[in-house]
Design an enzyme around this catalytic site. Structure first.
Site, PDB file in Angstrom:
ATOM      1  N   ASP A 463     -32.379  42.902 -23.886  1.00 22.98           N
ATOM      2  CA  ASP A 463     -33.383  42.018 -23.301  1.00 22.98           C
ATOM      3  C   ASP A 463     -33.820  40.930 -24.255  1.00 22.98           C
ATOM      4  OD1 ASP A 463     -34.524  43.943 -24.997  1.00 22.98           O
ATOM      5  OD2 ASP A 463     -36.489  43.588 -24.137  1.00 22.98           O
ATOM      6  N   ARG A 467     -37.174  40.586 -31.601  1.00 21.33           N
ATOM      7  CA  ARG A 467     -38.389  41.334 -31.886  1.00 21.33           C
ATOM      8  C   ARG A 467     -38.103  42.841 -31.961  1.00 21.33           C
ATOM      9  NH1 ARG A 467     -40.673  39.645 -26.110  1.00 21.33           N
ATOM     10  NH2 ARG A 467     -39.982  41.394 -24.824  1.00 21.33           N
ATOM     11  N   ASP A 468     -39.148  43.616 -32.076  1.00 23.85           N
ATOM     12  CA  ASP A 468     -39.003  45.074 -32.192  1.00 23.85           C
ATOM     13  C   ASP A 468     -38.807  45.686 -30.800  1.00 23.85           C
ATOM     14  OD1 ASP A 468     -41.556  44.457 -31.349  1.00 23.85           O
ATOM     15  OD2 ASP A 468     -42.552  45.981 -32.558  1.00 23.85           O
ATOM     16  N   GLU A 469     -37.622  45.403 -30.217  1.00 22.43           N
ATOM     17  CA  GLU A 469     -37.291  45.925 -28.894  1.00 22.43           C
ATOM     18  C   GLU A 469     -35.773  46.027 -28.780  1.00 22.43           C
ATOM     19  OE1 GLU A 469     -38.480  45.015 -24.236  1.00 22.43           O
ATOM     20  OE2 GLU A 469     -39.663  44.199 -25.881  1.00 22.43           O
ATOM     21  N   ASP A 476     -32.793  43.603 -16.110  1.00 18.84           N
ATOM     22  CA  ASP A 476     -32.328  42.306 -16.595  1.00 18.84           C
ATOM     23  C   ASP A 476     -30.854  42.092 -16.269  1.00 18.84           C
ATOM     24  OD1 ASP A 476     -34.698  43.219 -18.020  1.00 18.84           O
ATOM     25  OD2 ASP A 476     -34.489  41.449 -19.269  1.00 18.84           O
ATOM     26  N   TRP A 533     -34.962  47.716 -11.293  1.00 18.62           N
ATOM     27  CA  TRP A 533     -34.395  48.252 -12.520  1.00 18.62           C
ATOM     28  C   TRP A 533     -33.452  49.422 -12.181  1.00 18.62           C
ATOM     29  CZ3 TRP A 533     -38.248  45.025 -12.325  1.00 18.62           C
ATOM     30  CH2 TRP A 533     -38.484  44.176 -13.395  1.00 18.62           C
ATOM     31  N   GLU A 746     -38.110  34.053 -22.137  1.00 18.07           N
ATOM     32  CA  GLU A 746     -38.618  35.187 -21.362  1.00 18.07           C
ATOM     33  C   GLU A 746     -39.686  34.730 -20.373  1.00 18.07           C
ATOM     34  OE1 GLU A 746     -40.329  39.667 -22.278  1.00 18.07           O
ATOM     35  OE2 GLU A 746     -40.585  38.096 -23.787  1.00 18.07           O
ATOM     36  N   HIS A 767     -33.826  35.240 -23.804  1.00 13.42           N
ATOM     37  CA  HIS A 767     -33.999  36.308 -22.825  1.00 13.42           C
ATOM     38  C   HIS A 767     -33.219  35.870 -21.592  1.00 13.42           C
ATOM     39  CE1 HIS A 767     -36.924  39.684 -23.061  1.00 13.42           C
ATOM     40  NE2 HIS A 767     -36.700  39.793 -21.762  1.00 13.42           N
TER      41      HIS A 767
END
Length: 867
Positions: A463, A467-469, A476, A533, A746, A767
């Site tokens: 995604d 960043r911290d993901e 998506d 999802w 995003e 994103h």
């Protein structure tokens, strides 16, 4: 004219070395065929290592994913495959160029290797766990004809033999559902082995396996606490002997120069601690310790279905900036995903710090959108007079800007000399789709879509890359799958990822929000059924079938898709309305509060019920492809029932919907939920009115945006769709372009008009989800789409609008390259198309009856009134 047959494609592999399929399917393309030529038969010729050839003839016009024609291959078996084709004229072609295919280790019993790693105690909860190097020496005899290294790791690895890097892959073995499927890669290392004493070794890094994962601080050791290399080197000699050098207790380990490394946080490297020559024979490893040996069930080691991550491009800085605080910042001109490679000369102990960010704010790099990702690399120089070159091994960053601190010497001169470059990393997929038009802004939008996909296809469809993901959110890729399938050959990668989706699916049929699942999910992202999802289980296999003609993907995923639909049916109950439970809805609707992105204008249960209806319909289609007649009928009936319930609950007789919002109408139209023509017409008109009332600005989130242009187009409001595409005020696609975006954001307003960054904590500048409009650009602006699976029938239907005077698209289909190019001058539309052999096309031009054409080049000129 003699037809020409391409070298055969083996399954979906770019390089069929070490494949995991014992009966791989074969595909080929044909060129130079005269007009009207049709394949009647094909012959597959298989030549083994002894030069023996077997020829199998099949009467069939198929040329995509033809079944393996003979006995299954065994482990390590290598054959050369050639194809001949015969047309209805009775003439056989010459044989194609051969493709060498070699299987990997197909049976658990083939494996001798054990995971080996550091023997010293570590603080399992610390970020400062120093990864090891592991090595061993061995003797190779004379008469070597072939050498293969089969490698994987608990963590990430890079292997070396005799001082040379093995392979060009990065971040291997990637991220999969480790407890069930750990990928291994096969390398041809014949040229690296010398007669006599040799050495083999590996670097190791935490990666996804045991490194920090997850936001809000994340978790460590999620899949295991050991950091281990799994390597099996096999030497094959002319007399048939096979010697195996496998990771076991004879290997030794030492701390590596990597002080710390993590996916989110970057890498720290102390070149003073390097062990020069450590992977060469004769290195003095007296101070090294015996490795710790772990366990791995060899039945979980699987061959990859997709190419690995590799460096695919290098990008030079376009400027060296000085921030208001005096920091030196490199601007690479493009938001990329990868790492910075440096060449530097300076004193021992000097430290170069490399901090990355996607954007600037007030002239400085702006790192708040990274949340708790450090995204910083540090290099401590060894002080070598000849200079040093370094690039992190086991991390990646999303960035356009890089702050350089501690550079010894003139940074601007070093940049001009090419000493600092951004190396772009992603899964090394084959590019298959291109788009061009007369509107430079839309061309930049398409370029941003491509870069966004590249940055987020780093081993799995993620995604965001910064960043911290960086996890594989299912929603998506559900919406972006059609665009991805045009731009790149994602068949192997997404087919493999769908296996992980099925593996992570809960016993009741629930599909997780992201795959692979982070095992600590219950602490902050409990797995619950969620529309859009979870519907990746039906939508994505069907997309891959439509675009690649792969019935095998439908067969492999059918049970998973069925379990998902059955679950939703049970949740909805007899009224067929999925109107209870947690839902993300039309995620990131521009009207949603910054910290509540699920609070959209469209009722989240309307979204859920619409997806229920569509998934049931797609499952019926999947069943029909598999000749499961009873299932096809059952789920078609279910789809009808849910559609009727949707209309009763959410649509008034005059076509108005209970959620009078763009996404609601887009769902009803695109998912074909309105059987009444009058309701469809009313819904289309209301949708068009809503777009115009919003000033042609976007009023949809992740769910509605991919559907909106198509819903307008199919309901007769193409001009409104063009107005939407070309709007420049926020929120819109072109607003991002005008703000200097080089990837898809995003949030529509990730950067506000004043140049400041959106205050929300979810503000990624890379994103891909909102770039799903790319599929509409290909099909509707350029006018190229698939009618039959795999593009066996192609539709060319350009419909100029929006002031476009030119558009073009090219796509490498499973049958070969197809393309369209159209130009509008005054009231004449000139269309040129190319149709590959093995397919036919429908030319659907304005004001003309549709015309079916065969392979070859075709040109038409038609008049368009009012153009």
């Amino acid at each position: 004219m003699m037809v020409t047959v391409s070298a055969p494609r083996i399954e979906h592999h770019r390089d069929p070395l070490g494949i995991g399929e014992s009966r791989p399917r074969l595909s080929w393309t044909i060129t130079d065929a005269p007009t009207g030529w049709v394949q009647e038969s094909y012959a597959i010729e298989l030549t083994d290592g002894e030069g023996r050839t077997e020829r199998i003839e099949v009467t069939s016009g198929d040329q995509v994913l033809a079944p393996w024609p003979t006995v299954a291959l065994e482990s390590r078996q290598r054959v050369a495959v050639q194809i001949r084709v015969k047309g209805t004229d009775g003439e056989w072609s010459d044989a194609s160029v051969p493709t060498a295919v070699e299987t990997g280790l197909l049976m658990p019993s083939d494996w001798q290797a054990k995971p080996v790693g550091a023997p010293w105690p570590e603080d399992a909860d610390s970020d400062d766990r120093r990864p090891p190097l592991v090595r061993r020496e061995f003797v190779a005899g004379d008469g070597l004809v072939r050498a293969r290294l089969y490698a994987s790791a608990h963590g990430l690895y890079e292997a070396e033999i005799n001082g040379a890097r093995v392979g060009l892959d990065a971040l291997s073995p990637g991220w999969s559902v480790y407890r069930k499927r750990l990928r291994y890669y096969t390398y041809d290392v014949t040229d690296l082995i010398q007669s006599g004493t040799n050495a083999i070794g590996a670097w190791l890094g935490d990666g996804w396996y045991r490194g920090r994962l997850g936001w809000r601080g994340g978790f460590r050791n999620l899949f295991g606490s050991d950091l281990s290399f799994i390597g099996q080197l096999e030497l094959i000699y002319a007399d048939g002997r096979r010697e195996t050098i496998a990771t076991d207790d004879t290997w030794v380990a030492h701390e590596s120069p990597i002080v710390r490394t993590g996916i989110y946080d970057g890498e720290d490297y102390d070149a003073r601690a390097e062990h020069l020559g450590w992977s060469r024979a004769g290195f003095d490893d007296a101070g090294w310790q015996p490795v710790a040996v772990s366990e791995r069930d060899p039945a979980t080691l699987v061959a990859p279905t997709a190419p690995p991550v590799r460096c695919t491009q290098e990008v030079q800085p376009i400027a060296v900036l000085i921030s208001p605080t005096g920091a030196h910042i490199l601007d690479f001109g493009q938001n990329v995903v990868g790492r910075v490679r440096i060449r530097v000369t300076g004193p021992a102990g000097a430290k170069v710090r490399i901090r990355t960010s996607e954007v600037l704010q007030d002239g400085d790099i702006y790192t708040r959108p990274l949340r708790e990702a450090r995204s910083t690399d540090n290099y401590i120089l060894a002080g070598r007079a000849e200079g040093e070159e370094w690039e992190p091994r086991f991390t990646f960053h999303g960035f356009r800007y890089v702050e350089i601190d501690g550079w010894p010497g003139d940074l601007a001169a070093s940049v001009a000399n090419g000493d600092l470059v951004a190396r772009v990393y992603h899964t090394d997929l084959e590019r298959t789709g291109w788009f061009d038009s007369s509107d430079a802004r839309v061309n930049q939008l398409h370029e941003n879509i491509v870069w966004g996909m590249r940055g987020n296809f780093v081993d799995l469809p993620t995604d965001c890359p910064q960043r911290d993901e960086r996890v594989g959110w299912t929603g998506d890729i559900q919406v972006f799958g059609p665009t991805a399938s045009f731009l790149y050959d994602v068949s192997g990668m997404l087919g493999g990822w769908l296996r992980d989706v099925a593996t992570e699916q809960l016993p009741d049929g629930t599909i997780p929000w992201y795959v692979p699942v982070i095992p600590a999910h219950e602490m902050w992202t409990p797995i619950k059924p969620g529309a859009a999802w979870g519907d990746v289980a039906t939508f994505l296999p069907w997309t891959l079938y439509e675009r690649f003609g792969d019935r095998g993907i439908v067969a492999a995923q059918f049970d998973s898709a069925k379990r998902w639909v059955d679950l939703v049916e049970s949740l909805a109950g007899p009224d067929r309305l999925w109107n209870e439970g947690f839902q993300l809805g039309d995620w990131l609707d521009p009207a949603a509060p910054p910290q509540d992105p699920a609070d959209a204008r469209t009722d989240r249960y309307l979204v859920a019920t619409a997806y229920f209806a569509r998934s049931a319909r797609l499952l019926s289609h999947m069943a029909a492809v598999l000749d499961r007649t009873e299932d096809a009928e059952r789920y078609a009936a279910l789809a009808d029932e849910v559609s009727a319930a949707f209309v009763r609950a959410y649509v008034s007789p005059d076509g108005r919907m209970t959620s009078d919002a763009q996404t609601a109408y887009a769902l009803a139209l695109k998912f074909e939920l309105l059987s009444d023509p009058a309701q469809r017409a009313a819904a289309g008109s209301r949708l068009s009115d809503l777009v115009h009332e919003a000033g042609n600005r976007i009023a949809t989130g992740f769910v509605g945006t991919p559907l909106l242009p198509d819903a307008l187009t199919m309901s007769g409001h193409r001009d409104t769709a063009y107005d939407l595409l070309l709007e420049e005020e926020c929120p819109s696609w072109l607003y991002q372009i005008n703000m200097g975006a080089t990837t898809i954001w995003e949030r529509w307003d990730a950067m506000l008009p004043d140049g400041t960054v959106h205050p929300g904590t979810m503000t990624s500048f890379n994103h891909y989800a909102l770039g799903a409009v790319g599929d509409w650009l290909h099909r509707e602006v350029a006018g190229l789409s698939a009618v039959e699976p795999g593009y066996r029938t192609i539709r060319f239907a350009p419909r100029p609008g929006g002031g476009f005077t030119y558009a073009a698209a090219t796509h490498t289909t499973p049958y070969g390259e197809t393309s369209i190019e159209w130009e509008l001058e005054f009231n004449q539309l000139r269309v040129r198309v190319s149709v590959p052999v093995g397919t036919h096309a429908v030319l659907d031009l304005v004001g003309q009856e549709p015309e079916t054409v065969g392979h070859g080049e075709h040109e038409r000129v038609v008049a368009i009134e009012g153009a």
